[in-house]
Write an enzyme that holds these catalytic residues in place. Structure first.
Site, PDB file in Angstrom:
ATOM      1  N   TYR A   1      18.073  -3.221 -15.240  1.00 42.22           N
ATOM      2  CA  TYR A   1      17.045  -2.184 -15.066  1.00 42.22           C
ATOM      3  C   TYR A   1      17.527  -0.769 -15.393  1.00 42.22           C
ATOM      4  O   TYR A   1      16.763   0.020 -15.937  1.00 42.22           O
ATOM      5  CB  TYR A   1      16.445  -2.237 -13.651  1.00 42.22           C
TER       6      TYR A   1
ATOM      7  N   LEU B   1      31.154   0.981 -16.289  1.00 41.65           N
ATOM      8  CA  LEU B   1      30.090   0.276 -15.584  1.00 41.65           C
ATOM      9  C   LEU B   1      28.809   1.108 -15.565  1.00 41.65           C
ATOM     10  O   LEU B   1      28.577   1.876 -14.630  1.00 41.65           O
ATOM     11  CB  LEU B   1      30.579   0.010 -14.151  1.00 41.65           C
TER      12      LEU B   1
ATOM     13  N   PHE C   1      20.327  -6.084 -12.879  1.00 45.48           N
ATOM     14  CA  PHE C   1      21.238  -4.992 -13.245  1.00 45.48           C
ATOM     15  C   PHE C   1      20.994  -4.524 -14.676  1.00 45.48           C
ATOM     16  O   PHE C   1      21.726  -3.677 -15.191  1.00 45.48           O
ATOM     17  CB  PHE C   1      22.693  -5.403 -13.016  1.00 45.48           C
TER      18      PHE C   1
ATOM     19  N   GLU D   1      30.012  -5.419 -19.158  1.00 42.22           N
ATOM     20  CA  GLU D   1      30.873  -5.284 -17.987  1.00 42.22           C
ATOM     21  C   GLU D   1      31.671  -6.571 -17.791  1.00 42.22           C
ATOM     22  O   GLU D   1      31.081  -7.651 -17.714  1.00 42.22           O
ATOM     23  CB  GLU D   1      30.005  -4.991 -16.749  1.00 42.22           C
TER      24      GLU D   1
ATOM     25  N   GLU E   1      24.830   0.594 -17.350  1.00 48.17           N
ATOM     26  CA  GLU E   1      24.030  -0.207 -18.266  1.00 48.17           C
ATOM     27  C   GLU E   1      23.321   0.633 -19.320  1.00 48.17           C
ATOM     28  O   GLU E   1      23.203   0.231 -20.486  1.00 48.17           O
ATOM     29  CB  GLU E   1      23.024  -1.064 -17.490  1.00 48.17           C
TER      30      GLU E   1
ATOM     31  N   HIS F   1      20.053 -10.846  -7.618  1.00 52.85           N
ATOM     32  CA  HIS F   1      20.772 -11.695  -8.570  1.00 52.85           C
ATOM     33  C   HIS F   1      19.892 -12.812  -9.131  1.00 52.85           C
ATOM     34  O   HIS F   1      20.410 -13.737  -9.742  1.00 52.85           O
ATOM     35  CB  HIS F   1      22.015 -12.313  -7.914  1.00 52.85           C
TER      36      HIS F   1
ATOM     37  N   GLN G   1      24.985  -7.947 -16.811  1.00 56.73           N
ATOM     38  CA  GLN G   1      25.660  -8.896 -15.930  1.00 56.73           C
ATOM     39  C   GLN G   1      24.664  -9.809 -15.200  1.00 56.73           C
ATOM     40  O   GLN G   1      24.898 -11.000 -15.057  1.00 56.73           O
ATOM     41  CB  GLN G   1      26.533  -8.141 -14.940  1.00 56.73           C
TER      42      GLN G   1
END
Ligand code: TPP
Ligand code: MG
Lengths: 343, 386
Positions: A102, A72, A100, A43, A74, A143, A96
């Site tokens: 997962y 977008l 993210f 991404e 994963e 994050h 990213q």
């Protein structure tokens, strides 16, 4: 590890300060230049160069087909990478952020990790999954996860994490060249850490799977990796004042795990503390402590201790300093290593 | 810097504030209101008689293969078998529309498609026998491993087709999935990637009415599964999955379209799972016999046989001949499956990584010692080695 001092054609090279982010980008670039089957996808990796700018310039140099901004999704990215690898390409996927990645777990666990095994060795998947991981950058929710335990617990994956600029370059090159899938965990709070480094003649790196003693010492061993290495190095310096001469082992690769280097160090020092920021319960430290106990029991002067993140969802940024293992917690653990014969 | 100067500008379309038009015109993407049919319609006049006869022979063989594999579960020779009885037209057509260089991505129910593509049936059934995971080299046959985690094979097909296209190779990937599988996230992601990348892929949904026990009505509120294509900007085709000639034609057209570089197609074949989900399932818990009986009148083998005999292309002798060939295949399969497979426990450690880790070497040595002790015990009795 020292930086090589000459270029391929023998000219001396001056190492200049470089960040880990730059070394990672350079590793991608050199891998792509050397091997036309290496494709980067993820991404925002193309036009933008990735949110951490690791892939900056790759789309310009190699074209959109080699460095691709994907939709977008994963699981779709990693699933497509599986198909590309089945056809003989060597995909490097960028997730990213840690949390993210997962959505791609099913592809990772059920296909990426197992395909070599499922096909009796006929169809290995040379895929590198780059995952920026860990906290310490003031990131809001989702994050800052340390997700290494999930990957470690999945046979078929290699799990590699650099802690220095040299290793960032060398280990990423090795990971991309590997015929096995590698989850390449990039400690995002070290992205901007600097070291003298010469992109024209980067230091040769050992094959993945070898730990390294970053600081020799005699009193006890700190075993760590990735984002916690600088913490341990600082703790080792501070410990001198207390009269402890600490050895620091940087694992570099959680899978394969270098039992030999770890056990040799602990047999020398007789004491060990494992340090990581991922939650302690069910975390890497438990496995490492067990392995040390199984191998070094008669050399141990104290139980192996762990300094880890709390067993909590990653905290909000204004509170993260309470969660992350710091120098004081490491020194406290060292102090609890039963230095008095009767303690 | 203007938009034109930006790197990657070619792929970038600014959003215009005043005027709006759709990214893709939806009208040509819409599936027919009813499943497309060939047998018993005017369209059959255009069908190649030789193809119809070939389809017939394969359908008869496929029907027998399904029966034989189910029988092998009862004899303990297969751990489990998800039968495609009733769905043979789909399985066979999927295999026949592909060129040798193309790739097939079967789901766990699609061993018959793999066999129809030329794979040795014993190799196709190895996974279900249980002595190893994949009984064949996927690259040799261009058949991906049979895929059990639902819909996860679909993005693989997209990636492979995309890679082939980047290399300039003329390769199409056909990926099979069930109606239940269309609810999975990977179905969505794969279709979206394929459409954006214009990958040469055909997504082939066999809507057999059920996902184990769950009927289609609990799976989707879409007008049809084929309609889902429109949301991705690819054409959706709806076809009678028990009409072998229709399935063959629709899939052939989708493959040809992919080959021309026009991108992916979603094909929904409406069919019916005549048997339980697997030999271990009890279908009476969730469906009524009358429904199964009604579908028997629309059986793919009977539909094709009726057409061929009415047109004088096939007689009783021809039918008998097809059955005998199928019987020979079944006998050979039975005999080969009755041999115990050779088990190689030490291989458990061989293909985890390119090179064994030190931990795996230790574990392999431990198992080796266990096996040696077992053998010692078998040869010399319980006192051996004491
Ligand atoms: C991800 C995942 N979830 C659940 C299952 C268990 N499971 C196996 S088959 C099946 C039903 C699949 O239905 P459908 O997609 O319609 O295919 P069919 O069995 O009808 O061929 C389920 C739920 C699975 N294999 N994979
Ligand atoms: Mg179904």
């Amino acid at each position: 590890m020292t930086t090589a001092a000459v270029t391929a054609d023998g000219r001396p090279v001056k190492a200049k300060p470089a960040t880990m982010a730059q070394a990672l980008g350079r590793a991608l670039r050199d891998s792509m230049a050397e091997d036309p089957t290496v494709h980067v996808l993820g991404e925002d990796v193309g036009t933008l160069g990735g949110v951490f700018r690791i892939t900056d310039g790759l789309a310009k140099e190699f074209g959109d087909d080699r460095c691709t901004d994907t939709p977008l999704a994963e699981a779709g990215i990693l699933g497509a990478a599986v198909g590309m690898a089945m056809y003989g390409l060597r995909p490097v996927v960028e997730m990213q952020f840690d949390a993210f990645a997962y959505p791609a777990f099913e592809q990772l666990m059920s296909h990426v990790a197992k395909m070599r095994n499922r096909t009796g060795g006929a169809m290995p998947l040379p895929i590198t999954v780059r995952v920026p991981y860990g906290g310490g950058i003031g990131g809001v929710e989702h994050h800052s996860d340390s997700s290494e335990a999930y990957y470690m617990a999945t046979p078929g994956l290699h799990v590699v994490t650099p802690a220095t600029v040299d290793d960032a370059y060398g280990l990423l090159r090795e990971s991309i060249a590997s015929d096995d899938p590698v989850v390449f965990l990039e400690p995002k709070r070290l992205y901007w850490s600097k070291a003298d480094w010469s992109p024209e003649a980067p230091a040769a790196v050992e094959p993945i799977g070898r730990a390294v003693v970053r600081r020799p010492g005699r009193s006890a061993t700190l075993i760590t990796y990735g984002p916690s290495l600088p913490v341990c190095m600082e703790a080792a310096e501070a410990a001198l004042a207390e009269g402890w001469d600490l050895e620091v082992v940087d694992l570099r690769s959680l899978v394969p795990f270098d039992d030999e280097t770890v056990a040799a160090s602990v047999r020398r020092t007789g004491r060990a503390v494992v340090v990581h920021e991922s939650p302690g319960f069910g975390g890497p430290g438990g496995e490492i402590a067990a392995r040390i106990t199984e191998r070094c029991f008669h050399h141990l002067e104290a139980p192996v201790l762990r300094v880890a993140g709390f067993d909590i969802p990653y905290p909000p940024p204004m509170l993260e300093r309470h969660h992350l293992p710091g120098v004081d917690r490491v020194l406290d653990a060292v102090a609890r290593l039963q230095w008095e014969a009767d303690s | 810097m203007t938009v034109q100067e930006l790197p990657g500008a070619a792929a970038y379309r600014p959003t215009p504030p005043p005027a709006w038009k759709p990214i893709t015109d939806p009208a040509p993407l819409l599936p027919d209101p009813e499943p497309y049919r060939v047998l018993g319609t005017d369209a059959v006049a255009d069908a190649d008689p030789e193809l119809l006869l070939r389809l017939h022979a394969e359908l008869v063989r496929g029907r027998r293969y399904n029966a034989q594999a189910t029988a092998l579960t009862k004899q303990g020779r297969l751990a489990v078998y998800p039968s495609s009885t009733g769905q043979e037209a789909c399985e066979i057509a999927a295999a026949l529309v592909l060129e040798e260089r193309d790739w097939l991505f079967p789901s766990y129910r699609d061993t018959l498609a793999a066999v129809a593509r030329g794979l040795d049936p014993v190799e196709a059934l190895t996974l279900l026998r249980g002595d190893r995971h994949t009984g064949y080299d996927p690259r040799e046959h261009r058949i991906a491993p049979l895929c059990t985690p639902l819909a996860t094979q679909l993005p693989h097909a997209v990636g492979l087709a995309h890679a082939a296209r980047l290399k300039g190779d003329d390769v199409v990937a056909l990926a099979m999935v069930g109606d239940g599988g269309t609810s999975e996230g990977d179905f969505h992601e794969a279709l979206n990637f394929a459409a954006v990348w214009k990958a040469p892929v055909v997504f082939f949904v066999q809507n057999n009415g059920f996902a184990i026990s769950v009927p289609l009505a609990k799976q989707t509120a879409a007008p049809s599964l084929a309609h889902k294509a429109v949301g991705y900007g690819m054409p959706g085709r709806l076809v009678d999955g028990n009409d072998a000639a229709a399935v063959h034609q629709v899939l052939s057209e989708a493959v040809a379209r992919a080959r021309r570089g026009e991108g992916p197609t979603l094909v929904e074949a409406v069919t019916y799972r005549m048997e339980a989900h697997t030999n271990a399932d009890d279908a009476t818990r969730y469906r009524v016999d009358s429904e199964v009986e009604a579908w028997k009148a629309h059986d793919p083998v009977r539909l094709l046989e009726r057409e061929l005999t009415e047109r004088g292309l096939l007689d009783d002798a021809g039918i008998e001949q097809a059955k005998e060939a199928a019987e020979r295949m079944a006998a050979a399969l039975r005999e080969r499956m009755n041999a115990d497979p050779e088990l190689t426990p030490m291989d458990l450690f061989t293909h985890v990584y390119a090179e064994q880790t030190s931990q795996l070497r230790e574990q392999a040595a431990a198992l080796r010692a266990e096996l040696d002790a077992e053998q010692d015990h078998d040869e010399h009795g319980p006192e051996a080695g004491r």
